[in-house]
Scaffold this active site. Structure first.
Site, PDB file in Angstrom:
ATOM      1  N   CYS A 111       7.527  -7.451   9.969  1.00 51.85           N
ATOM      2  CA  CYS A 111       5.903  -7.351   9.697  1.00 51.85           C
ATOM      3  C   CYS A 111       5.088  -7.673  10.565  1.00 51.85           C
ATOM      4  CB  CYS A 111       5.741  -7.593   8.146  1.00 51.85           C
ATOM      5  SG  CYS A 111       6.691  -7.062   6.980  1.00 51.85           S
ATOM      6  N   HIS A 251      -1.731  -7.993   7.391  1.00 54.08           N
ATOM      7  CA  HIS A 251      -0.286  -7.252   7.112  1.00 54.08           C
ATOM      8  C   HIS A 251      -0.617  -6.652   5.474  1.00 54.08           C
ATOM      9  CE1 HIS A 251       3.660  -5.814   6.224  1.00 54.08           C
ATOM     10  NE2 HIS A 251       3.879  -7.153   5.598  1.00 54.08           N
ATOM     11  N   ASN A 281       3.855  -1.599   1.332  1.00 53.75           N
ATOM     12  CA  ASN A 281       4.049  -2.329   2.513  1.00 53.75           C
ATOM     13  C   ASN A 281       4.807  -1.490   3.293  1.00 53.75           C
ATOM     14  OD1 ASN A 281       5.134  -4.292   4.116  1.00 53.75           O
ATOM     15  ND2 ASN A 281       5.698  -5.779   2.553  1.00 53.75           N
TER      16      ASN A 281
END
Length: 324
Positions: A111, A251, A281
């Site tokens: 990520c 993020h 996500n």
């Protein structure tokens, strides 16, 4: 010579799945998912759609916006943990868009991948590379539904592209990247030996992968401590105050994490650009996708100060300060 962000572009699969559709698959509910993560739906790609082809769609949008031909790109960096080819999909992307000249390679930093890729590209721009295509892309982890230990509603597929070029104007004011391998076990997708073959008395494993494992409490504590810290360090190095920052793009892991980071930075949540509700996500694509949407909606304006910050497996984290 400065590093200037010329354009952005994104591509998202048309097929989307809302929280209610998971209720028959796993023990969860729309209320549980949305209140704990902020996610209401996510986009998934059918088996006929590859990461490379979606990345090419996004790349062509970014190149068009920058008024560049594929042959004018000198480097392609693909940040992904889910390539079509384990040896790397950047070269496949190069071929797909007809960019015959650039070198192309993948970066794997989960990520945090886009942050690492953007910083890497900036270093190449300082050398002899003119225009660089930076890609953040991740796909649904095929075959893990029902097995994955990380809740399945996180899985998505989104592609995002950004074009950097040389300029007297400098978009990237500063950055800081960090890794703490001591915390690696908190978020992993480990290799698993299977189908061992014997050669004499020695067993030789044939590798596969386990399900993703995550210690949610530890990842939460890590993110809400380290992200504000690295952001403050970057801004202090540039003599920029928190109040001077117009937008923060973190993020997009979890709304609660973003809210906690905003609180620790003492900034209003309204300065946090988020799109978790619509995409979930999206791993390495989450920051550039949110950036692209903010640009397309004219939320981000020339001259504004923007902080990007990623965090994830490794454990890795980092921040970049931009002037748009």
């Amino acid at each position: 010579m400065g590093v200037h962000i010329l354009s952005t572009g994104s591509s998202v699969p048309n097929f989307s799945v809302e929280n209610q559709q998971f209720e028959d698959m796993i023990e969860t509910s729309d209320h549980w998912i949305s209140t704990r993560t902020g996610i209401k739906k996510r986009h998934l790609a059918p088996s006929s759609t590859s990461l490379t082809k979606l990345a090419a769609e996004a790349a062509n949008k970014a190149l068009y916006a920058a008024n560049l031909k594929p042959t004018e790109i000198s480097l392609i960096i693909l940040a992904t943990s889910t390539p079509d080819d384990l040896f790397g999909s950047a070269s496949q992307l190069q071929a797909e868009i007809g960019a015959t000249t650039p070198v192309a390679f993948d970066i794997t930093a989960a990520c945090s991948g886009f942050i690492v890729a953007l910083v890497t590209a900036a270093q190449f721009i300082q050398l002899v590379y003119d225009n660089i295509l930076v890609v953040g892309a991740d796909t649904c982890l095929d075959g893990l539904i029902g097995q994955i230990e990380l809740p399945v509603f996180y899985l998505v597929m989104v592609l995002e592209q950004l074009v950097l070029g040389q300029s007297l104007k400098n978009s990237i004011l500063g950055f800081k990247l960090c890794t703490d391998g001591q915390l690696n076990s908190h978020l992993q997708l480990m290799n698993k030996p299977v189908n061992n073959q014997k050669f004499g008395g020695t067993e030789i494993p044939h590798g596969n992968y386990n399900s993703i494992t995550m210690n949610g409490k530890e990842v939460y504590k890590f993110a809400v401590f380290q992200v504000p810290t690295v952001i403050r360090q970057c801004l202090n190095n540039l003599n920029i105050s928190i109040d001077e920052v117009d937008w923060f793009i973190l993020h997009q892991a979890n709304t609660r994490i973003i809210e906690a980071i905003a609180s620790r930075l003492s900034v209003p949540f309204s300065k946090m650009i988020t799109n978790l509700e619509h995409y979930g996500n999206t791993s390495a694509a989450s920051i550039p996708l949110a950036l692209d949407e903010a640009i397309q909606s004219n939320k981000i304006q020339p001259g504004q100060i923007i902080v990007l910050s990623g965090f994830g497996a490794g454990l890795t984290w980092g921040a970049i300060v931009l002037k748009w």
